[in-house]
Enzyme design. Structure first.
Site, PDB file in Angstrom:
ATOM      1  N   CYS A 128      64.576  65.217  15.599  1.00 31.89           N
ATOM      2  CA  CYS A 128      64.350  64.446  14.369  1.00 31.89           C
ATOM      3  C   CYS A 128      63.268  64.714  13.708  1.00 31.89           C
ATOM      4  O   CYS A 128      63.250  63.933  12.377  1.00 31.89           O
ATOM      5  CB  CYS A 128      64.527  62.936  14.431  1.00 31.89           C
ATOM      6  SG  CYS A 128      66.172  62.490  15.112  1.00 31.89           S
ATOM      7  N   TYR A 157      61.939  56.775  12.878  1.00 28.22           N
ATOM      8  CA  TYR A 157      61.977  57.648  14.013  1.00 28.22           C
ATOM      9  C   TYR A 157      61.300  58.979  14.028  1.00 28.22           C
ATOM     10  O   TYR A 157      60.328  59.521  14.828  1.00 28.22           O
ATOM     11  CB  TYR A 157      63.277  57.597  14.923  1.00 28.22           C
ATOM     12  CG  TYR A 157      63.390  58.260  15.918  1.00 28.22           C
ATOM     13  CD1 TYR A 157      63.131  57.622  17.317  1.00 28.22           C
ATOM     14  CD2 TYR A 157      63.936  59.512  16.172  1.00 28.22           C
ATOM     15  CE1 TYR A 157      62.934  58.344  18.392  1.00 28.22           C
ATOM     16  CE2 TYR A 157      64.124  60.227  17.455  1.00 28.22           C
ATOM     17  CZ  TYR A 157      63.798  59.547  18.536  1.00 28.22           C
ATOM     18  OH  TYR A 157      63.946  60.133  19.688  1.00 28.22           O
ATOM     19  N   LYS A 161      57.531  60.724  15.614  1.00 21.21           N
ATOM     20  CA  LYS A 161      57.613  61.736  16.464  1.00 21.21           C
ATOM     21  C   LYS A 161      56.740  62.650  15.801  1.00 21.21           C
ATOM     22  O   LYS A 161      55.986  63.342  16.665  1.00 21.21           O
ATOM     23  CB  LYS A 161      58.922  62.374  16.631  1.00 21.21           C
ATOM     24  CG  LYS A 161      59.796  61.383  17.531  1.00 21.21           C
ATOM     25  CD  LYS A 161      59.193  61.231  19.001  1.00 21.21           C
ATOM     26  CE  LYS A 161      60.163  60.422  19.873  1.00 21.21           C
ATOM     27  NZ  LYS A 161      59.778  60.004  21.068  1.00 21.21           N
ATOM     28  N   ASN A 186      69.051  66.154  21.375  1.00 22.90           N
ATOM     29  CA  ASN A 186      70.493  65.453  21.972  1.00 22.90           C
ATOM     30  C   ASN A 186      70.781  65.631  23.232  1.00 22.90           C
ATOM     31  O   ASN A 186      71.519  66.499  23.828  1.00 22.90           O
ATOM     32  CB  ASN A 186      71.666  66.156  21.062  1.00 22.90           C
ATOM     33  CG  ASN A 186      71.943  65.350  19.784  1.00 22.90           C
ATOM     34  OD1 ASN A 186      71.637  64.114  19.687  1.00 22.90           O
ATOM     35  ND2 ASN A 186      71.927  66.124  18.692  1.00 22.90           N
ATOM     36  N   LYS A 200      73.888  57.423  22.293  1.00 19.81           N
ATOM     37  CA  LYS A 200      74.208  58.376  21.166  1.00 19.81           C
ATOM     38  C   LYS A 200      75.467  59.030  21.481  1.00 19.81           C
ATOM     39  O   LYS A 200      76.252  58.763  22.530  1.00 19.81           O
ATOM     40  CB  LYS A 200      73.019  59.481  21.787  1.00 19.81           C
ATOM     41  CG  LYS A 200      71.781  59.093  21.395  1.00 19.81           C
ATOM     42  CD  LYS A 200      70.717  60.074  21.906  1.00 19.81           C
ATOM     43  CE  LYS A 200      69.455  60.044  21.181  1.00 19.81           C
ATOM     44  NZ  LYS A 200      68.770  61.021  20.908  1.00 19.81           N
TER      45      LYS A 200
HETATM   46  P1  NAD Z   1      65.799  55.704  26.793  1.00 15.29           P
HETATM   47  O1  NAD Z   1      65.689  54.578  25.751  1.00 15.29           O
HETATM   48  O2  NAD Z   1      66.789  55.656  28.030  1.00 15.29           O
HETATM   49  O3  NAD Z   1      64.134  55.570  27.494  1.00 15.29           O
HETATM   50  C1  NAD Z   1      63.197  55.080  27.041  1.00 15.29           C
HETATM   51  C2  NAD Z   1      62.396  54.144  27.784  1.00 15.29           C
HETATM   52  O4  NAD Z   1      61.384  53.733  27.286  1.00 15.29           O
HETATM   53  C3  NAD Z   1      63.532  52.855  28.000  1.00 15.29           C
HETATM   54  O5  NAD Z   1      63.515  52.634  29.436  1.00 15.29           O
HETATM   55  C4  NAD Z   1      62.549  51.870  27.368  1.00 15.29           C
HETATM   56  O6  NAD Z   1      62.852  50.672  28.159  1.00 15.29           O
HETATM   57  C5  NAD Z   1      61.386  52.289  27.676  1.00 15.29           C
HETATM   58  N1  NAD Z   1      60.148  51.708  26.613  1.00 15.29           N
HETATM   59  C6  NAD Z   1      60.503  51.446  25.350  1.00 15.29           C
HETATM   60  N2  NAD Z   1      59.506  50.580  25.054  1.00 15.29           N
HETATM   61  C7  NAD Z   1      58.648  50.705  25.737  1.00 15.29           C
HETATM   62  C8  NAD Z   1      57.323  50.109  25.934  1.00 15.29           C
HETATM   63  N3  NAD Z   1      56.685  49.394  25.063  1.00 15.29           N
HETATM   64  N4  NAD Z   1      56.690  50.037  27.075  1.00 15.29           N
HETATM   65  C9  NAD Z   1      57.268  50.520  28.245  1.00 15.29           C
HETATM   66  N5  NAD Z   1      58.182  51.235  28.045  1.00 15.29           N
HETATM   67  C10 NAD Z   1      59.131  51.142  27.196  1.00 15.29           C
HETATM   68  O7  NAD Z   1      65.564  56.966  25.998  1.00 15.29           O
HETATM   69  P2  NAD Z   1      65.823  58.464  26.831  1.00 15.29           P
HETATM   70  O8  NAD Z   1      66.915  59.143  25.983  1.00 15.29           O
HETATM   71  O9  NAD Z   1      65.340  58.508  28.094  1.00 15.29           O
HETATM   72  O10 NAD Z   1      64.329  58.983  25.808  1.00 15.29           O
HETATM   73  C11 NAD Z   1      63.114  59.549  26.266  1.00 15.29           C
HETATM   74  C12 NAD Z   1      62.371  59.939  25.585  1.00 15.29           C
HETATM   75  O11 NAD Z   1      62.878  61.275  24.956  1.00 15.29           O
HETATM   76  C13 NAD Z   1      61.981  59.080  24.059  1.00 15.29           C
HETATM   77  O12 NAD Z   1      60.614  59.506  23.610  1.00 15.29           O
HETATM   78  C14 NAD Z   1      63.055  59.771  23.126  1.00 15.29           C
HETATM   79  O13 NAD Z   1      62.380  59.092  21.867  1.00 15.29           O
HETATM   80  C15 NAD Z   1      62.985  61.387  23.428  1.00 15.29           C
HETATM   81  N6  NAD Z   1      63.947  62.134  23.084  1.00 15.29           N
HETATM   82  C16 NAD Z   1      65.348  61.659  23.521  1.00 15.29           C
HETATM   83  C17 NAD Z   1      66.408  62.311  23.041  1.00 15.29           C
HETATM   84  C18 NAD Z   1      67.794  62.132  23.596  1.00 15.29           C
HETATM   85  O14 NAD Z   1      68.725  62.793  23.221  1.00 15.29           O
HETATM   86  N7  NAD Z   1      68.005  61.181  24.758  1.00 15.29           N
HETATM   87  C19 NAD Z   1      66.175  63.242  22.246  1.00 15.29           C
HETATM   88  C20 NAD Z   1      65.096  63.377  21.497  1.00 15.29           C
HETATM   89  C21 NAD Z   1      63.926  62.886  21.804  1.00 15.29           C
END
Ligand code: NAD
Length: 338
Positions: A128, A157, A161, A186, A200
Protein backbone atom coordinates in the site's frame (compact mmCIF):
# COMPACT_ATOMS: atom_id res chain seq x y z
CA UNK A 1 25.70 -13.57 19.83
CA UNK A 2 25.31 -16.19 17.12
CA UNK A 3 27.22 -16.93 13.93
CA UNK A 4 28.18 -14.11 11.56
CA UNK A 5 27.49 -11.37 14.10
CA UNK A 6 23.77 -12.20 14.14
CA UNK A 7 21.91 -12.45 17.44
CA UNK A 8 21.94 -16.06 18.66
CA UNK A 9 19.05 -18.44 19.20
CA UNK A 10 19.22 -17.98 22.97
CA UNK A 11 19.03 -14.19 22.71
CA UNK A 12 15.66 -12.61 23.39
CA UNK A 13 13.38 -11.96 20.40
CA UNK A 14 10.38 -9.64 20.70
CA UNK A 15 7.46 -10.29 18.37
CA UNK A 16 5.07 -7.33 18.50
CA UNK A 17 1.59 -8.20 17.24
CA UNK A 18 2.14 -11.87 18.11
CA UNK A 19 -1.58 -12.43 18.60
CA UNK A 20 -2.25 -11.56 14.97
CA UNK A 21 -2.11 -13.61 11.79
CA UNK A 22 1.51 -13.16 10.68
CA UNK A 23 2.84 -12.65 14.23
CA UNK A 24 1.41 -15.98 15.39
CA UNK A 25 2.93 -17.83 12.46
CA UNK A 26 6.27 -16.08 12.99
CA UNK A 27 6.43 -17.15 16.65
CA UNK A 28 5.75 -20.75 15.58
CA UNK A 29 8.48 -20.54 12.95
CA UNK A 30 11.04 -19.07 15.38
CA UNK A 31 10.30 -21.87 17.85
CA UNK A 32 10.74 -24.44 15.07
CA UNK A 33 14.08 -22.83 14.21
CA UNK A 34 15.22 -23.30 17.80
CA UNK A 35 14.84 -19.81 19.27
CA UNK A 36 14.49 -20.32 23.01
CA UNK A 37 13.51 -16.88 24.34
CA UNK A 38 10.55 -15.28 22.64
CA UNK A 39 8.50 -12.45 24.08
CA UNK A 40 5.11 -12.31 22.37
CA UNK A 41 3.14 -9.07 22.81
CA UNK A 42 -0.29 -8.01 21.59
CA UNK A 43 -3.00 -5.57 22.62
CA UNK A 44 -5.63 -8.34 22.52
CA UNK A 45 -6.19 -10.64 25.50
CA UNK A 46 -4.40 -13.93 24.94
CA UNK A 47 -7.68 -15.82 24.56
CA UNK A 48 -8.18 -13.93 21.27
CA UNK A 49 -4.75 -14.62 19.77
CA UNK A 50 -4.78 -16.76 16.65
CA UNK A 51 -1.90 -18.82 18.00
CA UNK A 52 -0.11 -18.80 21.35
CA UNK A 53 2.67 -21.01 22.64
CA UNK A 54 3.22 -21.99 26.27
CA UNK A 55 7.03 -21.88 25.99
CA UNK A 56 7.00 -18.13 25.16
CA UNK A 57 6.60 -15.11 27.42
CA UNK A 58 3.17 -13.67 26.57
CA UNK A 59 2.15 -10.12 27.39
CA UNK A 60 -0.91 -8.01 26.72
CA UNK A 61 0.07 -4.38 26.11
CA UNK A 62 -0.90 -1.40 24.00
CA UNK A 63 2.31 -0.69 22.11
CA UNK A 64 1.18 2.78 21.09
CA UNK A 65 2.32 3.79 24.58
CA UNK A 66 6.00 4.56 25.19
CA UNK A 67 6.29 2.80 28.59
CA UNK A 68 4.76 -0.36 27.08
CA UNK A 69 7.36 -0.31 24.29
CA UNK A 70 10.18 0.25 26.77
CA UNK A 71 9.06 -2.76 28.81
CA UNK A 72 8.49 -4.93 25.73
CA UNK A 73 11.89 -4.13 24.20
CA UNK A 74 13.94 -4.58 27.36
CA UNK A 75 16.85 -7.00 26.69
CA UNK A 76 15.55 -7.82 23.19
CA UNK A 77 18.34 -8.59 20.71
CA UNK A 78 15.87 -8.67 17.84
CA UNK A 79 12.48 -7.03 17.37
CA UNK A 80 9.87 -7.92 14.78
CA UNK A 81 7.20 -5.23 14.59
CA UNK A 82 4.06 -6.85 13.18
CA UNK A 83 1.67 -4.84 15.35
CA UNK A 84 -0.67 -2.49 13.52
CA UNK A 85 -4.32 -1.54 13.54
CA UNK A 86 -5.24 -2.85 10.13
CA UNK A 87 -7.52 -4.93 7.94
CA UNK A 88 -8.64 -5.36 4.34
CA UNK A 89 -9.86 -2.53 2.08
CA UNK A 90 -13.22 -2.43 3.91
CA UNK A 91 -11.38 -1.50 7.11
CA UNK A 92 -8.58 0.73 5.90
CA UNK A 93 -10.78 2.91 3.69
CA UNK A 94 -13.13 3.60 6.62
CA UNK A 95 -10.57 3.94 9.45
CA UNK A 96 -7.74 6.11 8.14
CA UNK A 97 -6.99 7.84 11.46
CA UNK A 98 -6.87 4.54 13.35
CA UNK A 99 -4.50 3.12 10.73
CA UNK A 100 -2.25 6.17 11.00
CA UNK A 101 -2.13 5.90 14.79
CA UNK A 102 -0.01 2.77 14.31
CA UNK A 103 2.78 5.29 13.71
CA UNK A 104 2.99 5.47 17.50
CA UNK A 105 3.74 1.74 17.73
CA UNK A 106 6.63 1.78 15.28
CA UNK A 107 8.05 5.09 16.51
CA UNK A 108 8.05 4.07 20.15
CA UNK A 109 9.37 0.59 19.35
CA UNK A 110 12.27 2.06 17.34
CA UNK A 111 13.16 4.41 20.22
CA UNK A 112 12.88 1.56 22.72
CA UNK A 113 15.08 -0.63 20.50
CA UNK A 114 17.85 1.98 20.56
CA UNK A 115 17.50 2.32 24.32
CA UNK A 116 17.62 -1.46 24.78
CA UNK A 117 20.66 -1.91 22.51
CA UNK A 118 18.66 -4.10 20.12
CA UNK A 119 20.72 -5.44 17.22
CA UNK A 120 18.05 -5.97 14.55
CA UNK A 121 14.65 -4.38 13.97
CA UNK A 122 12.09 -5.61 11.44
CA UNK A 123 9.19 -3.46 10.18
CA UNK A 124 6.26 -4.96 8.28
CA UNK A 125 5.48 -2.45 5.55
CA UNK A 126 3.02 -2.98 2.75
CA UNK A 127 2.40 -2.81 -0.99
CA UNK A 128 0.00 0.00 0.00
CA UNK A 129 3.03 2.34 0.00
CA UNK A 130 3.09 2.26 -3.81
CA UNK A 131 1.97 5.26 -5.82
CA UNK A 132 -1.66 5.00 -6.94
CA UNK A 133 -0.96 6.22 -10.49
CA UNK A 134 1.22 3.14 -11.09
CA UNK A 135 -1.71 0.83 -10.25
CA UNK A 136 -4.47 2.29 -12.40
CA UNK A 137 -4.91 -0.64 -14.86
CA UNK A 138 -5.86 -4.27 -14.24
CA UNK A 139 -3.07 -5.33 -16.62
CA UNK A 140 -0.53 -3.42 -14.54
CA UNK A 141 3.28 -3.56 -14.67
CA UNK A 142 4.61 -5.26 -11.53
CA UNK A 143 5.73 -2.80 -8.85
CA UNK A 144 9.44 -2.25 -8.34
CA UNK A 145 10.66 -0.94 -5.01
CA UNK A 146 11.56 2.40 -6.63
CA UNK A 147 7.89 2.88 -7.62
CA UNK A 148 7.08 4.07 -4.07
CA UNK A 149 8.41 7.50 -5.07
CA UNK A 150 7.31 10.17 -5.91
CA UNK A 151 5.03 9.34 -2.99
CA UNK A 152 1.31 8.87 -3.55
CA UNK A 153 0.51 5.91 -1.29
CA UNK A 154 -2.85 4.54 -0.13
CA UNK A 155 -4.44 7.30 1.96
CA UNK A 156 -4.14 6.71 5.72
CA UNK A 157 -2.70 3.18 6.01
CA UNK A 158 -0.17 3.56 3.16
CA UNK A 159 1.13 6.91 4.42
CA UNK A 160 1.69 5.41 7.85
CA UNK A 161 3.68 2.55 6.32
CA UNK A 162 5.76 4.85 4.14
CA UNK A 163 6.52 7.07 7.13
CA UNK A 164 7.41 3.96 9.16
CA UNK A 165 9.85 2.91 6.44
CA UNK A 166 11.53 6.34 6.52
CA UNK A 167 11.75 6.18 10.31
CA UNK A 168 13.55 2.84 10.00
CA UNK A 169 15.94 4.30 7.45
CA UNK A 170 16.78 7.30 9.62
CA UNK A 171 17.12 5.26 12.81
CA UNK A 172 19.65 3.15 10.90
CA UNK A 173 21.50 6.22 9.62
CA UNK A 174 21.40 8.29 12.80
CA UNK A 175 21.50 5.69 15.59
CA UNK A 176 23.15 2.70 13.92
CA UNK A 177 20.15 0.41 14.49
CA UNK A 178 20.10 -2.34 11.82
CA UNK A 179 16.58 -2.10 10.37
CA UNK A 180 14.95 -4.45 7.86
CA UNK A 181 11.79 -3.55 5.95
CA UNK A 182 9.52 -5.90 3.99
CA UNK A 183 6.74 -4.65 1.76
CA UNK A 184 4.23 -7.47 2.12
CA UNK A 185 1.82 -8.11 -0.74
CA UNK A 186 -1.54 -9.60 0.38
CA UNK A 187 -0.46 -12.32 2.77
CA UNK A 188 -2.98 -15.12 3.27
CA UNK A 189 -3.23 -18.50 4.98
CA UNK A 190 -4.83 -20.31 7.91
CA UNK A 191 -5.06 -18.78 11.41
CA UNK A 192 -6.00 -15.30 10.23
CA UNK A 193 -8.99 -12.97 10.13
CA UNK A 194 -11.80 -14.29 7.96
CA UNK A 195 -14.79 -12.32 9.22
CA UNK A 196 -15.76 -9.31 11.34
CA UNK A 197 -14.86 -6.54 8.87
CA UNK A 198 -11.03 -6.65 8.91
CA UNK A 199 -10.66 -9.70 6.65
CA UNK A 200 -8.88 -9.46 3.30
CA UNK A 201 -10.01 -10.81 -0.06
CA UNK A 202 -8.59 -14.38 0.07
CA UNK A 203 -10.03 -15.17 3.52
CA UNK A 204 -13.28 -13.33 2.75
CA UNK A 205 -13.75 -15.34 -0.47
CA UNK A 206 -12.96 -18.61 1.34
CA UNK A 207 -15.58 -17.72 3.95
CA UNK A 208 -18.21 -16.79 1.36
CA UNK A 209 -17.67 -19.96 -0.67
CA UNK A 210 -17.64 -22.11 2.50
CA UNK A 211 -20.87 -20.45 3.66
CA UNK A 212 -22.43 -21.12 0.25
CA UNK A 213 -21.36 -24.75 0.47
CA UNK A 214 -22.61 -25.19 4.04
CA UNK A 215 -25.92 -23.38 3.49
CA UNK A 216 -26.64 -24.82 0.03
CA UNK A 217 -27.35 -21.29 -1.21
CA UNK A 218 -24.88 -20.99 -4.05
CA UNK A 219 -24.50 -17.24 -4.40
CA UNK A 220 -21.51 -15.01 -3.71
CA UNK A 221 -21.07 -11.26 -3.34
CA UNK A 222 -17.96 -9.84 -5.01
CA UNK A 223 -16.66 -6.34 -4.29
CA UNK A 224 -16.35 -4.32 -7.52
CA UNK A 225 -16.56 -5.95 -10.96
CA UNK A 226 -14.05 -8.64 -9.99
CA UNK A 227 -11.64 -7.65 -12.77
CA UNK A 228 -9.27 -5.84 -10.37
CA UNK A 229 -5.99 -7.78 -10.12
CA UNK A 230 -3.66 -8.67 -7.27
CA UNK A 231 -1.00 -11.15 -6.31
CA UNK A 232 -1.46 -13.15 -3.11
CA UNK A 233 1.38 -14.45 -0.98
CA UNK A 234 1.06 -17.61 1.07
CA UNK A 235 2.08 -17.28 4.71
CA UNK A 236 4.98 -19.77 4.40
CA UNK A 237 6.56 -17.61 1.67
CA UNK A 238 5.99 -14.53 3.82
CA UNK A 239 7.81 -16.15 6.76
CA UNK A 240 10.66 -17.38 4.59
CA UNK A 241 11.14 -13.91 3.10
CA UNK A 242 10.90 -12.28 6.52
CA UNK A 243 13.50 -14.56 8.07
CA UNK A 244 15.89 -14.31 5.11
CA UNK A 245 15.59 -10.53 5.08
CA UNK A 246 16.06 -10.22 8.84
CA UNK A 247 19.27 -12.27 8.71
CA UNK A 248 20.59 -10.46 5.62
CA UNK A 249 22.61 -7.29 5.34
CA UNK A 250 19.87 -5.58 3.29
CA UNK A 251 18.78 -2.28 4.83
CA UNK A 252 16.55 -1.08 1.99
CA UNK A 253 12.84 -2.05 1.71
CA UNK A 254 12.18 -5.23 -0.31
CA UNK A 255 8.96 -6.58 -1.81
CA UNK A 256 7.90 -9.82 -0.15
CA UNK A 257 5.15 -10.79 -2.52
CA UNK A 258 4.06 -13.38 -5.03
CA UNK A 259 4.32 -12.40 -8.70
CA UNK A 260 1.40 -14.67 -9.70
CA UNK A 261 -1.18 -12.03 -10.58
CA UNK A 262 -4.86 -12.95 -10.88
CA UNK A 263 -8.19 -11.12 -11.05
CA UNK A 264 -10.57 -11.41 -8.10
CA UNK A 265 -12.93 -13.31 -10.41
CA UNK A 266 -10.19 -15.87 -11.03
CA UNK A 267 -9.49 -16.10 -7.30
CA UNK A 268 -13.18 -16.89 -6.73
CA UNK A 269 -13.01 -19.59 -9.42
CA UNK A 270 -9.96 -21.14 -7.79
CA UNK A 271 -11.77 -21.36 -4.45
CA UNK A 272 -14.89 -22.76 -6.13
CA UNK A 273 -12.78 -25.46 -7.78
CA UNK A 274 -11.22 -26.33 -4.41
CA UNK A 275 -14.64 -26.42 -2.73
CA UNK A 276 -16.35 -28.26 -5.59
CA UNK A 277 -19.12 -25.71 -5.83
CA UNK A 278 -20.18 -23.07 -8.36
CA UNK A 279 -21.78 -19.83 -7.16
CA UNK A 280 -23.88 -17.19 -8.86
CA UNK A 281 -22.02 -13.87 -8.70
CA UNK A 282 -23.54 -10.71 -7.27
CA UNK A 283 -21.27 -7.73 -7.95
CA UNK A 284 -21.32 -4.93 -5.38
CA UNK A 285 -19.97 -2.10 -7.52
CA UNK A 286 -19.96 0.56 -4.77
CA UNK A 287 -17.91 -1.55 -2.33
CA UNK A 288 -14.30 -0.56 -1.44
CA UNK A 289 -12.04 -1.94 -4.17
CA UNK A 290 -8.59 -0.40 -3.69
CA UNK A 291 -6.33 0.08 -6.69
CA UNK A 292 -7.24 -1.47 -10.06
CA UNK A 293 -4.16 -3.64 -10.45
CA UNK A 294 -1.18 -4.67 -8.34
CA UNK A 295 1.64 -7.17 -8.67
CA UNK A 296 5.07 -7.64 -7.12
CA UNK A 297 8.25 -7.24 -9.16
CA UNK A 298 10.74 -9.62 -7.57
CA UNK A 299 13.91 -8.63 -9.39
CA UNK A 300 15.39 -6.89 -6.35
CA UNK A 301 14.62 -9.58 -3.76
CA UNK A 302 16.05 -12.22 -6.10
CA UNK A 303 19.18 -10.13 -6.56
CA UNK A 304 19.61 -9.33 -2.86
CA UNK A 305 18.45 -12.56 -1.19
CA UNK A 306 18.71 -15.10 -4.04
CA UNK A 307 15.12 -16.08 -3.31
CA UNK A 308 11.53 -15.06 -4.04
CA UNK A 309 8.07 -16.42 -3.18
CA UNK A 310 7.11 -19.49 -5.18
CA UNK A 311 4.09 -21.19 -3.55
CA UNK A 312 1.31 -21.55 -6.13
CA UNK A 313 -1.96 -19.74 -5.37
CA UNK A 314 -3.94 -22.94 -5.88
CA UNK A 315 -1.89 -24.78 -3.23
CA UNK A 316 -2.01 -21.98 -0.66
CA UNK A 317 -5.73 -21.38 -1.18
CA UNK A 318 -6.49 -25.09 -0.73
CA UNK A 319 -4.94 -24.97 2.75
CA UNK A 320 -6.61 -21.66 3.58
CA UNK A 321 -10.04 -22.80 2.39
CA UNK A 322 -9.79 -26.03 4.39
CA UNK A 323 -9.00 -24.06 7.55
CA UNK A 324 -11.78 -21.46 7.07
CA UNK A 325 -14.28 -24.22 6.23
CA UNK A 326 -13.36 -26.09 9.42
CA UNK A 327 -13.77 -22.93 11.51
CA UNK A 328 -17.26 -22.32 10.12
CA UNK A 329 -18.31 -25.96 10.27
CA UNK A 330 -17.10 -26.45 13.84
CA UNK A 331 -18.72 -23.23 15.05
CA UNK A 332 -22.01 -24.42 13.61
CA UNK A 333 -22.23 -21.35 11.38
CA UNK A 334 -23.97 -21.87 8.10
CA UNK A 335 -23.58 -18.34 6.77
CA UNK A 336 -25.89 -15.41 6.31
CA UNK A 337 -27.90 -17.28 3.72
CA UNK A 338 -29.64 -19.47 6.25
P1 NAD B 1 -3.27 -8.77 12.20
O1 NAD B 1 -4.32 -7.70 12.37
O2 NAD B 1 -3.73 -10.18 12.19
O3 NAD B 1 -2.13 -8.61 13.28
C1 NAD B 1 -1.76 -7.37 13.84
C2 NAD B 1 -1.75 -7.55 15.34
O4 NAD B 1 -1.33 -6.32 15.93
C3 NAD B 1 -3.14 -7.85 15.91
O5 NAD B 1 -3.14 -9.05 16.66
C4 NAD B 1 -3.45 -6.65 16.77
O6 NAD B 1 -4.22 -6.96 17.94
C5 NAD B 1 -2.06 -6.16 17.12
N1 NAD B 1 -2.08 -4.76 17.52
C6 NAD B 1 -2.79 -3.75 16.96
N2 NAD B 1 -2.60 -2.62 17.65
C7 NAD B 1 -1.75 -2.93 18.65
C8 NAD B 1 -1.20 -2.17 19.71
N3 NAD B 1 -1.51 -0.88 19.86
N4 NAD B 1 -0.38 -2.78 20.58
C9 NAD B 1 -0.09 -4.11 20.45
N5 NAD B 1 -0.58 -4.88 19.47
C10 NAD B 1 -1.41 -4.29 18.58
O7 NAD B 1 -2.50 -8.41 10.84
P2 NAD B 1 -1.41 -9.23 10.04
O8 NAD B 1 -2.02 -9.59 8.75
O9 NAD B 1 -0.83 -10.27 10.89
O10 NAD B 1 -0.33 -8.08 9.75
C11 NAD B 1 0.88 -7.98 10.47
C12 NAD B 1 1.66 -6.79 9.94
O11 NAD B 1 1.91 -6.96 8.54
C13 NAD B 1 0.95 -5.44 10.07
O12 NAD B 1 1.90 -4.44 10.32
C14 NAD B 1 0.36 -5.24 8.71
O13 NAD B 1 0.14 -3.87 8.43
C15 NAD B 1 1.44 -5.83 7.83
N6 NAD B 1 0.94 -6.25 6.52
C16 NAD B 1 0.07 -7.30 6.41
C17 NAD B 1 -0.40 -7.67 5.15
C18 NAD B 1 -1.35 -8.82 4.97
O14 NAD B 1 -1.75 -9.07 3.85
N7 NAD B 1 -1.75 -9.52 6.02
C19 NAD B 1 0.01 -6.96 4.01
C20 NAD B 1 0.88 -5.89 4.17
C21 NAD B 1 1.36 -5.55 5.41
Amino acid sequence: MGAGGLPGKDDLVLVAGAGGFIGGHLVRRLLEEGYTRIRAVDIKPEAEWYQSFAQTERLQADLRAWPACQAAARDAAQIYNLAADMGGMGFIEAHKALCMLSVLINTHLLKAAVEAGTQRFFFSSSACVYAADKQAEADVAALKESDAYPAMPEDGYGWEKLFGERMCRHFAEDFGLATRVARYHNIYGPHGTYDGGREKAPAAICRKVAEAKLSGRHEIEIWGDGEQTRSFTYIDDCLEGTRRLMDSGVGEPLNVGSSEMVSINRLVEIVEEIAGVRCKRRYKLDAPKGVRGRNSDNTLIERRLGWSPSIALQDGMAKTYAWVYDQLASSGRRGAAE
